[in-house]
Design an enzyme around this catalytic site. Sequence first.
Site, mmCIF file in Angstrom:
data_model
loop_
_atom_site.group_PDB
_atom_site.id
_atom_site.type_symbol
_atom_site.label_atom_id
_atom_site.label_comp_id
_atom_site.label_asym_id
_atom_site.label_seq_id
_atom_site.Cartn_x
_atom_site.Cartn_y
_atom_site.Cartn_z
ATOM 1 N N HIS A 115 0.828 -1.205 0.000
ATOM 2 C CA HIS A 115 0.000 0.000 0.000
ATOM 3 C C HIS A 115 0.870 1.265 0.000
ATOM 4 O O HIS A 115 0.655 2.195 -0.781
ATOM 5 C CB HIS A 115 -0.909 -0.050 1.241
ATOM 6 C CG HIS A 115 -1.873 1.085 1.342
ATOM 7 N ND1 HIS A 115 -2.583 1.353 2.480
ATOM 8 C CD2 HIS A 115 -2.234 2.029 0.452
ATOM 9 C CE1 HIS A 115 -3.353 2.401 2.288
ATOM 10 N NE2 HIS A 115 -3.162 2.834 1.059
ATOM 11 N N GLU A 160 2.358 1.584 -3.344
ATOM 12 C CA GLU A 160 1.370 2.110 -4.301
ATOM 13 C C GLU A 160 1.347 3.638 -4.256
ATOM 14 O O GLU A 160 1.295 4.313 -5.277
ATOM 15 C CB GLU A 160 -0.013 1.538 -3.964
ATOM 16 C CG GLU A 160 -1.180 2.131 -4.757
ATOM 17 C CD GLU A 160 -2.363 2.491 -3.870
ATOM 18 O OE1 GLU A 160 -2.767 3.682 -3.878
ATOM 19 O OE2 GLU A 160 -2.890 1.604 -3.175
ATOM 20 N N HIS A 161 1.417 4.191 -3.054
ATOM 21 C CA HIS A 161 1.445 5.650 -2.930
ATOM 22 C C HIS A 161 2.770 6.225 -3.417
ATOM 23 O O HIS A 161 2.796 7.241 -4.093
ATOM 24 C CB HIS A 161 1.275 6.062 -1.459
ATOM 25 C CG HIS A 161 -0.135 6.010 -0.957
ATOM 26 N ND1 HIS A 161 -0.776 7.125 -0.480
ATOM 27 C CD2 HIS A 161 -1.024 5.003 -0.866
ATOM 28 C CE1 HIS A 161 -2.003 6.794 -0.089
ATOM 29 N NE2 HIS A 161 -2.185 5.509 -0.309
ATOM 30 N N GLU A 183 -4.281 7.243 6.944
ATOM 31 C CA GLU A 183 -5.347 6.639 6.155
ATOM 32 C C GLU A 183 -5.822 5.345 6.809
ATOM 33 O O GLU A 183 -7.020 5.086 6.923
ATOM 34 C CB GLU A 183 -4.839 6.355 4.730
ATOM 35 C CG GLU A 183 -5.894 5.749 3.827
ATOM 36 C CD GLU A 183 -5.312 5.256 2.506
ATOM 37 O OE1 GLU A 183 -4.281 5.773 2.062
ATOM 38 O OE2 GLU A 183 -5.919 4.348 1.921
HETATM 39 ZN ZN LIG Z 1 -3.972 4.627 0.272
#
Ligand SMILES: [Zn+2]
Length: 1027
Positions: free
Chosen positions: A102, A105-106, A203
């Site tokens: 994750h 991905e960012h 998040e």
């Molecule tokens: Zn995210």
Amino acid sequence: MFRQSKTVHQKLRNIRFQWQNPSWRFRSTSATERALQYQEGQKIHGFTVKEVVTVPDLFLTAVKLTHDNTGAQYLHAARDDKNNLFSVQLRTTPMDNTGVPHILEHTVLCGSEKYPCRDPFFKMLNRSLSTFMNAFTASDFTMYPFSTQNGKDFQNLLSVYLDAVFFPCLRELDFWQEGWRLENENPTDPTSPLVFKGVVFNEMKGAFSDNERVYAQHLQNKLYPDHTYGVVSGGEPLAIPDLSWEQLKHFHATHYHPSNARFFTYGDLPLEQHLRQIQEEALSKFERTEPDTAVPNQPHWDRPREDHVTCSPDAMAPDAAKQNTLCMSYLLGDITDTFEGFTLSLLSSLMISGPNSPFYKTLIEPKIGTNFSSVVGYDGSTKEASFSIGLQGMAEEDTEKVKQIIVQTIDEIIANGFEEERIEALLHKIEIQMKHQSTSFGLSLASYIASCWNHDGDPVQLLKISDSVAQFRQALKDNPRFLQEKVLHYFKDNTHRLTLSMSPDEAYLEKQVKAEEEKLQKKVQALSESDKKDIYEKGLELLSVQSKIQDASCLPALKVSDIEPTIAVTPVEMGTAGGVPVQYCEQPTNGMVYFRAMCSLNTLPEDLKLYVPLFCSVITKMGCGGLDYRQQAQQMELKTGGMSISTSVNPDYSNMDMYEQGVLLSSSCLERNLPDMFHLWSDIFNSPHFDDEERLRVLVMMSAQELANGISYSGHMYAMTRAARSLTPTGELQETFGGMEQVKFMKRIAEMPDLTQILRTLPRIKRHILNPLNMRCAVNSTPQKMSDAAGQLDNFMSNVASNKKDRKPVRSDITKRPLDPLAAPGSGPSRKLITEPNFKPCQMKTFFPMPFPINFVSECIRTVPFTHEDYASLNILSRIMTAKYLHREIREKGGAYGGGARVGGGLFTFYSYRDPNSVQTLSTFRKSVDWVRSGQFTQQDIDEAKLSVFSAVDSPVAPSNKGMGCFLSGITDELKQAHRERLFAVTDKSLVDVAGRYLGIGQRTCGVAILGPENDTIKKDPSWVVK
Ligand SMILES: [Zn+2]
């Protein structure tokens, strides 16, 4: 929000099949025909064609290829659809809870070799006419999709995406910003305490404030404990700080390689061009590797397991004493077996969907809980699928009872099977889903095939839905007990079963805070003085990088001149049926008919307003005419694509204090079923059932639970709606219908021991709303079917004529606007709008304490309506402020998941999403106004804002929805064109000017609302209303 993380529970099983009809394009050779010319074994730009298949059901030609050097897999779906899509997906299988896929991905989207500027992904949002851009992290893959209708744009975005995925910079500061870091609470003050910061860190804290999400995550981890599904791919908040930058880079090197990648393209652009670009810009630079990313099957248990977890109590729960969740999950077969997956997902619908399903009857109707558990039914997002069944909103003492019911129900299904009519209804639904066309077909397709393909299943097989339907019919014919045997095998005889319960813990949040504090102290205590100095300096460095004016000139961009100067006209025709005005819109609907009706609320007494959303949610579900609610549900499934009613509040385009209030009836069906659909509507108009209190209670519980669950996900919507409440009459009504006021009202109704008073209220509402005198209709269908549809509609209107009753509007100040834009004022049928000339906007600050660790913040300012000459400037202004200021301050520096500004309904609205800050964000909103008034933006910034606004204005509209803007709000093509010209004409001068006149202190009337955790600053400030 952008960069959604779908860590668990991807709802791929709800996929809809949508596309655009090829017959309405005039072209000598269609994309599907051209793709048929490829030959198996043919070599193109480093790829070899493996398979070429037509899929007539979906009007596409699928071309499967592999890349010779790296083994990368490729699927192209050629289809005559302009909304082209690209996606690349990598199999990412983490083995710990640090959230490495994750965070990666960012971070890959933060800059790459060819595009080293900061955050090219977010910058491209403003340099393109994309119809979609995003990235997802699932449990076992990461996907990067985009779509656009413009060929040049496609190449630009492809170039940026390829470079991001395969050649990212992965700078340490990017990892700090996006992942996690220790930093002084105030980065410029080295004596302020050290705290955890980072976008993904916050998040995930936000994501796990949602109890449904907490439950789904635990369930998956515990049902598949032995490999990648046993960890949290999005990141367990307190495990995130164990991830190092080196580990992140290593994960990229091992997982983001073409040998571990699957490429998908869709649409009418030529395949060769995509292949060439992908080969030249990415694949030619790699050699084959053997990625070690395959997911082994979960070893089967020889006996079922039970487990228990806790969550935070929910203040909005319909019944505070019933907050437990319990569900049983079964491990099913491998999803790469396409037909087995198809069968099991149909079986799941038969078992749980709608009031005729066995589990609805045994679990929902006895009202043991408020609704099914958040995870329910077939889930094919993991390599081996699962099926879950259970309840939420139940009492702890009912635990054993629920378990027994589940086991008994399965026995009953094995004994009795399913009615043939229900199976037919389900197959009809699949037919409708294949015919219904929408605008995001490419994206739906990409998500639909992602999981199966990820584990080397055949994506093309998955697309041949008719084959599966035929095979299913044959299997039933050969063996009438086909489905029952599946239930026996997968449920009764299956020892890989998990029973997971969840109960609220009063101290849950406190424990979380304590655990974070301990983690923090452990990290801080290990630091030397020089480490701390280092952290302070890095904090400053990050701040200065974030604050620097950025040069994005390396990125490709479309120009304002690439935007179409005029809109495509949507012809509609006005007519009447039984005296009721009708808008006809001929569209290539592929054999579907769409019927809508707007029914005014002008005669409804004020005290009934709060009940309207409840009325809408139950009126099509209580039974009607000779049908009880079960038969009604069955008929709707057999004959229609759905029938629903919702509230509709439409502000006038030229007057802030004027609006239309009503409910919107929406329905669709196959052409052959049009008489049946109108028959159902007639029964609902003429003889709806309002006598079954038990039925009503079930529906009330389910909607109250849904509303309560939605807040942690859509908190920004609730904050915005509340902030707008005191500014316009529309805002006030929207809060009544869809804001926190409505959530609390539904909770009160759910708590009532006796609902007879509600049962008596519903027919009163019905008499005012379902009245042909207060109604207008819209029909979208093919030209061939239109006159028949008009005849059927005429019949329907004469069937419901007895409901005609002239009732006086509650208010006298009604303004009529002609429905036909060409008609003279006062002549012909009209929309009847309410004016509130005496409405006084006022300042209001509201705070809703919530059991979340993060905030949703909004501020709304009253400005001007759609046709006002300043509206276009305010629109562009909101984009500039979002892209050039608010994104940086609220997300990058502030650590919120998102934030920005937008216009609509006469309001200029600021918002933040999952924000660690509360009142500080309000001052960021104000500073953004100072920033824009000082004019620190360039012509390039304005052009980018224009592209971004136009990509929304010109986003494709499905044939079923064409003409709806005109129908609902009276915004004609002429008004749209005028607005378009004003958008083109916006200049830097007009931006600074409107910012000063509308947003400056003293000029504005604003409303503010925050949803968030207990807040001392707000508590001490008497100007806040605390709810
Ligand atoms: Zn995210």
